[in-house]
Design a protein around this motif. Structure first.
Motif, PDB file in Angstrom:
ATOM      1  N   ASN A   1       0.804  -1.228   0.000  1.00 44.96           N
ATOM      2  CA  ASN A   1       0.000   0.000   0.000  1.00 44.96           C
ATOM      3  C   ASN A   1       0.836   1.278   0.000  1.00 44.96           C
ATOM      4  OD1 ASN A   1      -2.470  -1.467   0.166  1.00 44.96           O
ATOM      5  ND2 ASN A   1      -2.150  -1.726   2.365  1.00 44.96           N
TER       6      ASN A   1
ATOM      7  N   LYS B   1       0.712   3.850  -2.823  1.00 40.77           N
ATOM      8  CA  LYS B   1      -0.580   4.391  -3.241  1.00 40.77           C
ATOM      9  C   LYS B   1      -0.675   5.865  -2.868  1.00 40.77           C
ATOM     10  CE  LYS B   1      -3.122   0.035  -2.829  1.00 40.77           C
ATOM     11  NZ  LYS B   1      -4.213  -0.686  -2.112  1.00 40.77           N
ATOM     12  N   LYS B   2      -1.298   6.616  -3.746  1.00 40.48           N
ATOM     13  CA  LYS B   2      -1.440   8.051  -3.539  1.00 40.48           C
ATOM     14  C   LYS B   2      -2.339   8.331  -2.334  1.00 40.48           C
ATOM     15  CE  LYS B   2      -3.442  10.177  -6.870  1.00 40.48           C
ATOM     16  NZ  LYS B   2      -3.712  10.839  -8.169  1.00 40.48           N
TER      17      LYS B   2
ATOM     18  N   TYR C   1      -1.936   7.527   0.648  1.00 33.28           N
ATOM     19  CA  TYR C   1      -1.972   6.494   1.684  1.00 33.28           C
ATOM     20  C   TYR C   1      -0.917   6.804   2.749  1.00 33.28           C
ATOM     21  CZ  TYR C   1      -2.205   1.973   3.946  1.00 33.28           C
ATOM     22  OH  TYR C   1      -2.373   0.970   4.878  1.00 33.28           O
TER      23      TYR C   1
ATOM     24  N   ALA D   1       4.403   7.666  -3.276  1.00 33.04           N
ATOM     25  CA  ALA D   1       3.638   7.620  -4.529  1.00 33.04           C
ATOM     26  C   ALA D   1       4.338   8.469  -5.586  1.00 33.04           C
ATOM     27  CB  ALA D   1       2.218   8.121  -4.288  1.00 33.04           C
TER      28      ALA D   1
END
Length: 555
Positions: free
Chosen positions: A499, A502-503, A505, A522
């Motif tokens: 994860n 991920k943007k 996150y 990200a």
């Protein structure tokens, strides 16, 4: 606002669960109804399809009755024993249910006969009687001859059809020709297991027969008539089971047959045979397990169709749930992003405002205070500018709105410059490096610098005070530049590894309490992809993390 969104999400989720329960109940109900329909259908088929079995099984008999019998009339009464023998041989081969044929070589005349029928000046009697069949001995073929005294012993069929012939002639309307069905019914007798047939005379001959019954003709004409009795064996009818998946056994039984075993383990039905076989029936029997198999085979395609539509509905429900879940997560990410971004902007803005108020309210500032406030304003403006540049660069790279520059850099100088800038910012940051296999390569120095800065910032930020350490290695391996960034920080839990790129996150830990937009890694991922490279990570909690970046080598 979050609670309202969560409430709506829970409400939508409840509706999806309710929808799944509803379609599941409908699915089970549909299967139940489909099975009952299949069972009822097969039960009806078991009763009704016997007609098709009967039609297929007696088709040879119908052909014999409708086509073979009328052939006798083609000979116009001039059949002889040899021709009849050949005719019967063919008949026995073609129609196994014909067991024996009696042939009456008869004649109609005006002279009274001893063995036969006499009415008026009309007489009807046999000249010879023959019997043909596979079980008839060769010396027993001829059983009567007119030249021998005595009465013939097998005259029941002859006498019965003779009386029928006389009755028909007496009532014959000579002004109009009779139709084929009328002639056929009056010149044949259908009895149990036997059909007797007399060749049909011409209409002109029938008129003469009628005159002979009423008056004595000037001449004494003699007409040849052929009569055949066909003995039929119903047990030699070939049963054609047109529904082998429905009927396990089919037998020919007497009409009075009643099975001794009447247990409920078997399904039975019956249908009477037609015509000369009317004392017999087709008896159908199938074990219940055999019928159940037929029910299942019929039910299975229906069940698969119902299952297909159920699967489509479940898929639709899943897609709706997934979209709701994605929207919920996106909302949460956006909400966290706005909060964190607000916090990131708020801190430097607050500092700038405080510094500005202090400058504005101070009557005079010493040189030391001017430098201090100037440095504060400059640092906080750099923070704001860096944050804005990161957001802008991320958007541009993500949308391919910038071009990749190709400049040659000296890797040692580049890394040392990065070390110097970060050690000036963080004096307690222990930053080391190692280079092997190359001294320079062609790349975009701005993007590579952003990559180094982000990974260095993370290494410092997510490391305990006593472990502010980062070691960078740069090696040329098989035509690729491989960078490894190794720290001794808090590490990344295994479930979070997939994860972190991920943007928006963020991993929840004590180091993120002061706010993090969730763009750093990200942004690194987008940078590496834009530079046509790869980035991977290995980490152990409380031991450290290693980021590996592989870029193309252009010398």
């Amino acid at each position: 606002m979050t609670s309202v969104k969560n409430s709506g999400y829970r409400k939508n989720f409840s509706l999806i669960v309710l929808f799944l329960i509803l379609i599941s109940v409908l699915f089970i109900l549909s299967l139940f109804l489909a099975y009952n329909f299949s069972k009822k259908f097969i039960e009806n088929e078991f009763v009704s399809e016997k007609v098709k079995v009967l039609e297929s099984s007696i088709k040879p008999y119908n052909d014999f009755f409708q086509n073979k019998l009328p052939e006798v009339s083609y000979y116009n009464g001039y059949l002889d024993s040899a021709t009849t023998s050949r005719f019967v041989d063919t008949l026995l081969l073609q129609y196994p249910f014909v067991s024996q044929v009696n042939f009456y070589d008869a004649e109609v005349g005006s002279t009274p006969v001893t063995n036969g029928l006499n009415t008026g000046h009309f007489s009807f009697g046999p000249k010879y009687i023959y019997q043909f069949g596979s079980l008839v001995p060769a010396d027993s073929v001829k059983i009567f001859s007119k030249s021998k005294p005595g009465k013939f012993s097998r005259g029941d069929d002859f006498m019965t059809l003779g009386f029928k012939l006389i009755s028909y002639i007496e009532t014959l309307d000579t002004t109009k020709a009779p139709n084929a069905d009328e002639l056929f019914s009056n010149f044949s007798i259908v009895r149990s297991n036997k059909i007797t047939y007399l060749n049909i005379p011409r209409f002109e001959d029938l008129k003469v027969y009628k005159q002979m019954m009423r008056t004595k003709l000037k001449t004494s004409p003699v007409y040849q008539q052929d009569m055949l009795s066909f003995f039929l064996d119903p047990y030699k009818i070939k049963i054609i089971n047109t529904k082998p998946k429905l009927y396990e056994t089919i037998r020919i039984e007497p009409l009075t047959y009643d099975p001794l075993d009447t247990s409920s383990d078997y399904s039975t039905t019956e249908i009477t045979l037609p015509g000369p076989f009317s004392d017999y029936k087709l008896y159908f029997s199938s074990a219940n397990s055999f019928v159940d198999k037929a029910v299942f085979e019929y039910f299975l395609p229906i069940a698969l169709i119902v299952l297909f539509f159920y699967a489509i509905l479940v898929l639709i429900a899943f897609l709706i749930y997934r979209n709701l879940n994605i929207n919920h997560r996106m909302f949460k990410l956006q909400y966290d992003f706005v909060n964190n971004l607000t916090h990131e902007f708020k801190t430097p803005v607050s500092v700038i405002k405080i510094a500005g108020n202090n400058i504005k309210s101070a009557a005079s500032l010493t040189e030391r205070e001017q430098q201090m406030y100037g440095r504060i304003l400059d640092e906080e403006a750099d923070k704001l500018n860096g944050l804005m540049n990161k957001l802008l660069a991320f958007t541009q790279i993500e949308n391919k709105a910038i071009q990749l520059n190709q400049d040659e850099i000296n890797i040692v100088d580049f890394i040392e410059s990065t070390i110097e800038s970060h050690q000036l910012k963080y004096p307690d940051f222990n930053f080391t490096y190692e280079v092997n296999g190359f001294t320079s390569f062609v790349t975009d120095p701005v993007l590579l610098g952003s990559l180094f800065d982000n990974l260095a910032e993370n290494a410092y930020k997510y490391s305990p005070v006593s472990h502010k350490f980062l070691h960078v290695t740069a090696k040329l391996i098989k035509g690729k530049i491989v960078f490894r960034f190794t720290d001794r920080g808090i590490g990344i839990p295994a479930p979070e590894i997939n994860n972190i790129f991920k943007k928006f996150y963020r991993i929840q830990n004590q180091y993120n309490q002061n706010g993090s937009v969730g763009l750093g890694l990200a942004f690194c991922k987008e940078l590496v992809n834009f530079m046509k490279g790869e980035i991977t990570v290995k980490s152990k909690v409380n031991q450290g993390t290693e980021f590996k970046i592989v870029l193309p080598y252009n010398d």
